[in-house]
Write a protein that holds these residues in place. Structure first.
Motif, PDB file in Angstrom:
ATOM      1  N   THR A 179     -11.384 -36.424  -6.610  1.00  0.00           N
ATOM      2  CA  THR A 179     -12.191 -37.637  -6.511  1.00  0.00           C
ATOM      3  C   THR A 179     -13.479 -37.377  -5.740  1.00  0.00           C
ATOM      4  N   TRP A 180     -13.351 -36.719  -4.597  1.00  0.00           N
ATOM      5  CA  TRP A 180     -14.520 -36.425  -3.763  1.00  0.00           C
ATOM      6  C   TRP A 180     -15.517 -35.545  -4.516  1.00  0.00           C
ATOM      7  N   ALA A 181     -15.022 -34.524  -5.203  1.00  0.00           N
ATOM      8  CA  ALA A 181     -15.895 -33.630  -5.955  1.00  0.00           C
ATOM      9  C   ALA A 181     -16.686 -34.396  -7.004  1.00  0.00           C
ATOM     10  N   ASN A 182     -16.033 -35.312  -7.707  1.00  0.00           N
ATOM     11  CA  ASN A 182     -16.722 -36.096  -8.730  1.00  0.00           C
ATOM     12  C   ASN A 182     -17.733 -37.059  -8.118  1.00  0.00           C
ATOM     13  N   GLU A 183     -17.413 -37.572  -6.944  1.00  0.00           N
ATOM     14  CA  GLU A 183     -18.323 -38.521  -6.295  1.00  0.00           C
ATOM     15  C   GLU A 183     -19.630 -37.868  -5.856  1.00  0.00           C
ATOM     16  N   VAL A 184     -19.582 -36.604  -5.467  1.00  0.00           N
ATOM     17  CA  VAL A 184     -20.786 -35.946  -4.941  1.00  0.00           C
ATOM     18  C   VAL A 184     -21.407 -34.968  -5.935  1.00  0.00           C
ATOM     19  N   ALA A 185     -20.823 -34.857  -7.122  1.00  0.00           N
ATOM     20  CA  ALA A 185     -21.233 -33.808  -8.060  1.00  0.00           C
ATOM     21  C   ALA A 185     -22.713 -33.847  -8.411  1.00  0.00           C
ATOM     22  N   ASN A 186     -23.277 -35.029  -8.576  1.00  0.00           N
ATOM     23  CA  ASN A 186     -24.652 -35.144  -9.059  1.00  0.00           C
ATOM     24  C   ASN A 186     -25.640 -35.663  -8.026  1.00  0.00           C
ATOM     25  N   ILE A 187     -25.179 -35.794  -6.774  1.00  0.00           N
ATOM     26  CA  ILE A 187     -26.066 -36.448  -5.808  1.00  0.00           C
ATOM     27  C   ILE A 187     -26.287 -35.648  -4.525  1.00  0.00           C
ATOM     28  N   SER A 188     -25.692 -34.466  -4.421  1.00  0.00           N
ATOM     29  CA  SER A 188     -25.885 -33.709  -3.192  1.00  0.00           C
ATOM     30  C   SER A 188     -25.636 -32.229  -3.435  1.00  0.00           C
ATOM     31  N   ALA A 189     -25.960 -31.433  -2.425  1.00  0.00           N
ATOM     32  CA  ALA A 189     -25.706 -29.989  -2.485  1.00  0.00           C
ATOM     33  C   ALA A 189     -24.295 -29.653  -2.026  1.00  0.00           C
ATOM     34  N   LEU A 190     -23.477 -30.667  -1.792  1.00  0.00           N
ATOM     35  CA  LEU A 190     -22.115 -30.458  -1.320  1.00  0.00           C
ATOM     36  C   LEU A 190     -21.206 -30.040  -2.468  1.00  0.00           C
ATOM     37  N   LYS A 191     -20.464 -28.955  -2.270  1.00  0.00           N
ATOM     38  CA  LYS A 191     -19.489 -28.468  -3.237  1.00  0.00           C
ATOM     39  C   LYS A 191     -18.095 -28.630  -2.639  1.00  0.00           C
ATOM     40  N   VAL A 192     -17.193 -29.225  -3.412  1.00  0.00           N
ATOM     41  CA  VAL A 192     -15.832 -29.509  -2.951  1.00  0.00           C
ATOM     42  C   VAL A 192     -14.841 -28.743  -3.828  1.00  0.00           C
ATOM     43  N   ASN A 193     -14.006 -27.922  -3.206  1.00  0.00           N
ATOM     44  CA  ASN A 193     -13.046 -27.115  -3.948  1.00  0.00           C
ATOM     45  C   ASN A 193     -11.698 -27.084  -3.243  1.00  0.00           C
ATOM     46  N   LEU A 194     -10.701 -26.612  -3.960  1.00  0.00           N
ATOM     47  CA  LEU A 194      -9.345 -26.468  -3.450  1.00  0.00           C
ATOM     48  C   LEU A 194      -8.936 -25.006  -3.477  1.00  0.00           C
ATOM     49  N   ILE A 195      -7.957 -24.673  -2.662  1.00  0.00           N
ATOM     50  CA  ILE A 195      -7.358 -23.343  -2.744  1.00  0.00           C
ATOM     51  C   ILE A 195      -5.844 -23.472  -2.684  1.00  0.00           C
ATOM     52  N   ASN A 196      -5.170 -22.741  -3.551  1.00  0.00           N
ATOM     53  CA  ASN A 196      -3.720 -22.627  -3.506  1.00  0.00           C
ATOM     54  C   ASN A 196      -3.381 -21.267  -2.906  1.00  0.00           C
ATOM     55  N   PRO A 197      -2.868 -21.233  -1.682  1.00  0.00           N
ATOM     56  CA  PRO A 197      -2.595 -19.939  -1.033  1.00  0.00           C
ATOM     57  C   PRO A 197      -1.497 -19.130  -1.697  1.00  0.00           C
ATOM     58  N   GLY A 198      -0.488 -19.818  -2.266  1.00  0.00           N
ATOM     59  CA  GLY A 198       0.691 -19.097  -2.715  1.00  0.00           C
ATOM     60  C   GLY A 198       1.487 -18.601  -1.514  1.00  0.00           C
ATOM     61  N   PRO A 199       2.438 -17.711  -1.714  1.00  0.00           N
ATOM     62  CA  PRO A 199       3.246 -17.205  -0.600  1.00  0.00           C
ATOM     63  C   PRO A 199       2.383 -16.376   0.364  1.00  0.00           C
ATOM     64  N   ILE A 200       2.326 -16.801   1.615  1.00  0.00           N
ATOM     65  CA  ILE A 200       1.550 -16.121   2.652  1.00  0.00           C
ATOM     66  C   ILE A 200       2.441 -15.948   3.878  1.00  0.00           C
ATOM     67  N   ARG A 201       2.207 -14.920   4.624  1.00  0.00           N
ATOM     68  CA  ARG A 201       3.020 -14.589   5.796  1.00  0.00           C
ATOM     69  C   ARG A 201       2.696 -15.534   6.959  1.00  0.00           C
ATOM     70  N   THR A 202       3.319 -16.712   6.958  1.00  0.00           N
ATOM     71  CA  THR A 202       3.072 -17.705   7.997  1.00  0.00           C
ATOM     72  C   THR A 202       4.396 -18.247   8.528  1.00  0.00           C
ATOM     73  N   ARG A 203       4.324 -18.959   9.643  1.00  0.00           N
ATOM     74  CA  ARG A 203       5.523 -19.589  10.200  1.00  0.00           C
ATOM     75  C   ARG A 203       6.088 -20.625   9.233  1.00  0.00           C
ATOM     76  N   MET A 204       5.187 -21.386   8.581  1.00  0.00           N
ATOM     77  CA  MET A 204       5.654 -22.400   7.647  1.00  0.00           C
ATOM     78  C   MET A 204       6.450 -21.765   6.510  1.00  0.00           C
ATOM     79  N   ARG A 205       5.938 -20.656   5.983  1.00  0.00           N
ATOM     80  CA  ARG A 205       6.643 -19.966   4.903  1.00  0.00           C
ATOM     81  C   ARG A 205       8.001 -19.467   5.395  1.00  0.00           C
ATOM     82  N   ALA A 206       8.051 -18.933   6.612  1.00  0.00           N
ATOM     83  CA  ALA A 206       9.311 -18.432   7.169  1.00  0.00           C
ATOM     84  C   ALA A 206      10.320 -19.559   7.355  1.00  0.00           C
TER      85      ALA A 206
END
Length: 256
Positions: A179-206
């Protein structure tokens, strides 16, 4: 790295830029804050633990950069609101926001989740990101190359049994970013993206997979380099999800 620009850290491509990282005291957030600092950014590090923030500050100083430490529980919405105002007063803008703070929540059948556990998971994983958007969007629009990266999860699409609160909130984070990406797509230099980490060596994963050998998983520092690439002024895409396990960008915007 497929689909992402390489960051020439030696050239410090983020010199003179201000980057806020939530959940910066450990794991992915800590590694990302340090990667941004090594690339030259002044890091606004948000986390609950003052001691861990001070350790991060020492590492950032050793990397030749500087930091502003913000001891803050992201469930404190009013505190997030005040933070936006304070950053405007001090810096006049924000160039990068990495929405990383998150909790696993209860691993239990939905019908057995306690209301407080549900509320806490929603507050940290979802509502805090909305509060940060509300507080930081005006500052990011003042940047010549504003970049926002929200951390999602493959759990958002798998609907795995007993992962309900976490999966629901991560799916909602993806909708929030779309939603945020679509709201700012044509009106600013702001780029909004997501990342999916997948399995990473963290406490949460453990915590989620206690029998798994962590040494078989990528370290947070590897993921941090991908997040750094999404934050560079040279990265001009918006409305994309970077899937770290496959090293591919996916367009997550939906047509009208």
């Amino acid at each position: 790295m497929s689909d992402l620009p390489a960051a020439d850290v030696a050239a410090r491509p983020l010199a003179g830029r201000y980057a806020l990282v939530s959940g910066a005291t450990r794991g992915i957030g800590q590694a990302t804050a340090l990667a941004l600092a090594e690339a030259g950014a002044h890091v606004i590090a948000v986390g609950r633990t003052s001691g861990a923030l001070e350790e991060l500050d020492d590492a950032i100083t050793k990397a030749g950069s500087t930091a502003t430490l913000v001891p803050l529980d992201v469930k404190d919405g009013a505190g997030i609101d005040r933070l936006g105002g304070a950053l405007f007063e001090r810096f006049g803008r924000l160039d990068i926001f990495v929405g990383n703070a998150g909790v696993l929540g209860p691993m239990t059948p939905l019908a057995q989740v306690e209301p407080k556990e549900w509320d806490d998971t929603v507050a940290v994983n979802l509502t805090a990101n909305w509060r940060f958007i509300r507080s930081l969007d005006p500052l990011l629009r003042l940047s010549t190359a504003g970049r926002a990266v929200l951390v999602s999860s493959g759990a958002a699409h798998k609907a795995r049994a007993f992962w309900g609160p976490y999966a629901v909130t991560k799916a909602a984070v993806e909708a929030l970013a779309r939603t945020w990406a679509n709201e700012v797509a044509n009106i600013s230099a702001l780029k909004v993206n997501l990342i999916n980490p997948g399995p990473i060596r963290t406490r949460m994963r453990a915590k989620a997979f206690p029998s798994e050998d962590p040494e078989t998983l990528p370290a947070p520092e590897e993921l941090a380099q991908a997040i750094l690439s999404l934050c560079l002024p040279s990265f001009g895409e918006t409305g994309r999800l970077y899937d770290f396990p496959t090293r591919r960008l996916v367009d997550f915007r939906m047509p009208d």
